[in-house]
Design a protein around this motif. Structure first.
Motif, PDB file in Angstrom:
ATOM      1  N   ARG A  90       0.522  -1.253  -0.411  1.00 40.92           N
ATOM      2  CA  ARG A  90      -0.059   0.337  -0.109  1.00 40.92           C
ATOM      3  C   ARG A  90       0.820   1.345  -0.363  1.00 40.92           C
ATOM      4  N   HIS A  91       1.666   1.342   0.800  1.00 37.05           N
ATOM      5  CA  HIS A  91       2.482   2.283   0.900  1.00 37.05           C
ATOM      6  C   HIS A  91       3.547   2.653   0.111  1.00 37.05           C
ATOM      7  N   CYS A  92       4.163   1.973  -0.130  1.00 32.32           N
ATOM      8  CA  CYS A  92       5.095   1.843  -1.710  1.00 32.32           C
ATOM      9  C   CYS A  92       3.757   2.874  -3.255  1.00 32.32           C
ATOM     10  N   GLY A  93       2.583   1.779  -3.764  1.00 33.73           N
ATOM     11  CA  GLY A  93       1.401   1.997  -4.249  1.00 33.73           C
ATOM     12  C   GLY A  93       1.425   3.829  -4.414  1.00 33.73           C
ATOM     13  N   GLN A  94       1.981   4.353  -2.508  1.00 37.40           N
ATOM     14  CA  GLN A  94       1.140   6.139  -2.586  1.00 37.40           C
ATOM     15  C   GLN A  94       2.607   6.736  -2.534  1.00 37.40           C
ATOM     16  N   GLY A  95       3.398   6.200  -3.172  1.00 39.37           N
ATOM     17  CA  GLY A  95       4.304   6.557  -4.406  1.00 39.37           C
ATOM     18  C   GLY A  95       5.313   5.777  -5.110  1.00 39.37           C
TER      19      GLY A  95
ATOM     20  N   VAL B 124      13.703  11.333  -1.717  1.00 40.89           N
ATOM     21  CA  VAL B 124      14.853  11.737  -1.291  1.00 40.89           C
ATOM     22  C   VAL B 124      15.131  11.155   0.173  1.00 40.89           C
ATOM     23  N   PRO B 125      16.416  11.209  -0.067  1.00 43.85           N
ATOM     24  CA  PRO B 125      16.797  10.067   1.047  1.00 43.85           C
ATOM     25  C   PRO B 125      16.655  10.910   2.795  1.00 43.85           C
TER      26      PRO B 125
ATOM     27  N   TRP C  83       8.836  -0.514   8.439  1.00 45.33           N
ATOM     28  CA  TRP C  83       8.889  -1.535   8.652  1.00 45.33           C
ATOM     29  C   TRP C  83       9.792  -2.147   7.629  1.00 45.33           C
ATOM     30  N   GLY C  84      10.832  -2.332   7.858  1.00 43.09           N
ATOM     31  CA  GLY C  84      11.894  -3.538   7.282  1.00 43.09           C
ATOM     32  C   GLY C  84      12.238  -3.395   5.780  1.00 43.09           C
ATOM     33  N   HIS C  85      11.438  -2.274   5.044  1.00 44.27           N
ATOM     34  CA  HIS C  85      11.307  -2.058   3.460  1.00 44.27           C
ATOM     35  C   HIS C  85      12.490  -0.227   3.491  1.00 44.27           C
ATOM     36  N   ASP C  86      13.221  -0.177   3.124  1.00 41.78           N
ATOM     37  CA  ASP C  86      14.176   0.665   2.340  1.00 41.78           C
ATOM     38  C   ASP C  86      13.466   0.406   0.614  1.00 41.78           C
ATOM     39  N   PRO C  87      13.069   1.359   0.121  1.00 40.51           N
ATOM     40  CA  PRO C  87      12.868   1.973  -1.018  1.00 40.51           C
ATOM     41  C   PRO C  87      14.198   2.391  -1.970  1.00 40.51           C
ATOM     42  N   LEU C  88      15.165   2.613  -1.005  1.00 45.15           N
ATOM     43  CA  LEU C  88      16.306   3.098  -2.542  1.00 45.15           C
ATOM     44  C   LEU C  88      17.020   2.100  -2.426  1.00 45.15           C
ATOM     45  N   LYS C  89      16.996   0.902  -2.420  1.00 48.19           N
ATOM     46  CA  LYS C  89      17.607  -0.361  -2.342  1.00 48.19           C
ATOM     47  C   LYS C  89      17.500  -1.088  -3.584  1.00 48.19           C
TER      48      LYS C  89
END
Length: 114
Positions: free
Chosen positions: A84-89, A96-97, A108-114
């Motif tokens: 859900r959260h990734c779907g919002q962006g 930005v970091p 929640w254990g997920h780094d979207p910049l990885k």
């Protein structure tokens, strides 16, 4: 989302969603930035995501054969939140970091910049 009783599918989806190592999550949760983001229930001192991060570390450090129904329920919750959260962006301005969007996902254990 995998069916509730399909533990193998939930396990795989959880490990796909969580892209941070247990020690990396723990180090992150010790930061002030981690404690400043996320929803806090009335009267709570810790956000839901921050508490989830601690539970995620525990799950990651538990052998698959020792995981119980509560662990699988939380794993499903994590997968749903990350999707859900990734779907919002990601919107360029949030990529930005130091964005709150990224910080919330990291709880929640997920780094979207990885």
């Amino acid at each position: 989302m995998p069916a509730k009783d399909d533990h193998d599918a939930v396990y795989r989806a959880f490990h796909d969603a969580v892209n941070m190592a247990p020690a990396e999550i723990e180090d992150w949760l010790d930061t002030e930035e981690s404690r400043q983001v996320g929803f806090k229930r009335p009267g709570a001192t810790e956000s839901v995501g921050h508490a989830s991060g601690r539970r995620i570390v525990q799950i990651l450090r538990t052998r698959k054969a020792e995981l119980d129904g509560g662990d699988y329920a939380h794993m499903r919750k994590v997968v749903g939140f990350v999707k859900r959260h990734c779907g919002q962006g990601p919107h360029d301005e949030f990529r930005v970091p130091t964005s709150r969007w990224r910080y919330s996902l990291m709880n929640w254990g997920h780094d979207p910049l990885k």
